[in-house]
Design an enzyme around this catalytic site. Structure first.
Site, PDB file in Angstrom:
ATOM      1  N   ASP A  60      26.437   8.189  49.713  1.00  0.00           N
ATOM      2  CA  ASP A  60      25.584   8.354  50.893  1.00  0.00           C
ATOM      3  C   ASP A  60      24.360   7.447  50.846  1.00  0.00           C
ATOM      4  OD1 ASP A  60      27.336  10.315  51.609  1.00  0.00           O
ATOM      5  OD2 ASP A  60      25.891  11.955  51.558  1.00  0.00           O
ATOM      6  N   TRP A  66      33.841   7.484  49.596  1.00  0.00           N
ATOM      7  CA  TRP A  66      32.657   7.054  48.837  1.00  0.00           C
ATOM      8  C   TRP A  66      32.875   5.778  48.016  1.00  0.00           C
ATOM      9  CZ3 TRP A  66      32.931  12.362  46.096  1.00  0.00           C
ATOM     10  CH2 TRP A  66      32.766  13.388  47.019  1.00  0.00           C
ATOM     11  N   ASP A  72      35.761  13.807  54.494  1.00  0.00           N
ATOM     12  CA  ASP A  72      34.995  13.642  53.261  1.00  0.00           C
ATOM     13  C   ASP A  72      35.873  13.844  52.022  1.00  0.00           C
ATOM     14  OD1 ASP A  72      32.608  13.100  51.870  1.00  0.00           O
ATOM     15  OD2 ASP A  72      31.428  14.435  53.150  1.00  0.00           O
TER      16      ASP A  72
END
Length: 408
Positions: free
Chosen positions: A218, A197, A163
């Protein structure tokens, strides 16, 4: 705080950032450039991830039950083989800087859980972060890449989701490069899933670093979120391929926030895009509709096709009742996957010509993949009434006459 338990003396967040920046500058000056070298990701990965349904509420019993269900339901036989823990499995670091699991929720330890998953013929995945903390404020991997990679190899991890939280402005490529290099050094093939992302357009550069890269923030279990993420794939969908895939995030099918037809659209479009197909629902409570969607092997074949070319949006048009569009993907054997997608609020007739599809010929054999029905030889165009918020998913192949002519 977690950093009181690590090897180095406690320092402020600012000093950690400065130290990392200094190392970054030195490595840039040295021209240290490597590439991912694990041979993985020749097809999009398939499996299950804990986050969409369970978030931080995970434990070893849940993971064992999930592994069991993948096998018992036949999902594993269809290719869903990764069992991936997301955030919240880790708790601290030991005196030597090695990551320590949460023994309250994983009392047998991560290695024992990995062994259990492998005993079922499945693969095991973990989560970490290219920052000082994970998104849930557990210990991150930044500046501990070598220790973490060594531990992952020791635990026989097969997949790492990495992440992008709490990085404090440190350059993203440098952070992901550090973990890529550390994974390479272990000698264990570990699928490297970059969760950046989409902030720095990874579809244009991340193939050098990872096996997949998130293209957006997300997903959540709503029609609006699904459409927003789908639209963000339009300009980049062609950039994925064997060894490195665009990742529009995990599947929400079965979590209850969308209708059955909306989930059918979500699953089929993710499949044609060659997205990783990572189930995000509770496998112990799946409905029959959820099973039917996730276990449609003909749509899975669109995703796992040997050619490995992601689908693209051919066009989008405004109709009387809303937008509708056609997506198309080349398949091996000179075949096509075609999805007619009605975003509107009423049933709409959608037509696409063979000329628009760049189909070689005026006839084709057509099969409806959700209906599991051969529609026979169709001339000139595809024309179907598509209900609101629904898809018509078709496989287009050569007629017997065309095949004979090509073979002569």
């Amino acid at each position: 705080f977690f950093f009181l338990m690590i090897r180095r003396p406690p320092r402020s967040t600012q000093s950690r950032s400065s130290a990392a920046s200094d190392v970054y500058k030195r490595q840039v000056l040295l021209g240290c450039v490597l590439s991912l070298d694990n041979g993985l990701g020749q097809k999009p990965p398939m499996g299950w991830n804990s986050w969409n349904k369970f978030a931080c509420e995970i434990n070893e019993t849940l993971i064992q039950q999930t592994a069991n269900r993948l096998v018992e339901t036949g999902l594993a036989a269809l290719g869903y083989v990764y069992v991936n823990l997301d955030d919240c499995w880790q708790l601290s670091r030991d005196i030597n800087g090695y990551i320590v699991e949460d023994n309250n929720t994983f009392p047998s330890g991560i290695k024992a859980l990995s062994d259990y998953v492998h005993s079922k013929g499945l693969k095991f995945g973990l989560y970490s972060d290219a920052g000082f903390l994970t998104c849930q404020k557990r210990p991150g991997g930044l500046m501990y890449e070598r220790q973490d990679a060594q531990k992952y190899a020791e635990w026989e991890v097969d997949y790492l989701k990495y992440d992008n939280c709490y990085a404090f402005g440190i350059p993203v490529k440098w952070r992901y490069e550090r973990m890529r290099n550390a994974l390479n050094e272990t000698g264990r093939p570990i699928f490297f899933s970059m969760c950046e992302w989409g902030f720095k357009d990874p579809a244009h550069w991340a193939r050098e670093y990872g096996n997949s890269w998130r293209t957006t923030g997300d997903i959540n279990d709503t029609w609006a979120s699904f459409l927003d993420i789908l639209d963000r794939q339009v300009e980049i969908s062609h950039l994925g391929g064997p060894g490195g895939w665009n990742d529009p995030d995990m599947l929400e099918v079965g979590n209850g926030g969308m209708t059955t037809s909306e989930y059918e659209a979500h699953f089929a479009l993710w499949a044609l895009l060659k997205s990783p197909l990572l189930i995000g629902c509770d496998l112990t409570t799946m409905t029959e509709d959820t099973k039917r969607i996730l276990m449609n092997e003909e749509i899975i074949e669109l995703n796992q096709d040997d050619l490995g070319k992601p689908g693209v949006r051919l066009w989008q048009r405004q109709g009387e009742h809303g937008l509708y569009e056609v997506w198309v993907g080349e398949l091996s054997g000179n075949e096509l996957g075609v999805i007619m997608f009605n975003r509107g609020e009423e049933t709409t007739q959608i037509t696409v010509s063979y000329e628009e599809l760049k189909w070689n010929g005026q006839h084709a054999n057509v099969r409806d993949l959700y209906a599991r029905q051969d529609l026979g030889l169709v001339a000139g165009e595809l024309r179907f009434d598509v209900p609101s918020h629904s898809v018509k998913v078709l496989r287009v192949s050569q007629s017997h006459k065309q095949k004979s002519a090509r073979s002569q």
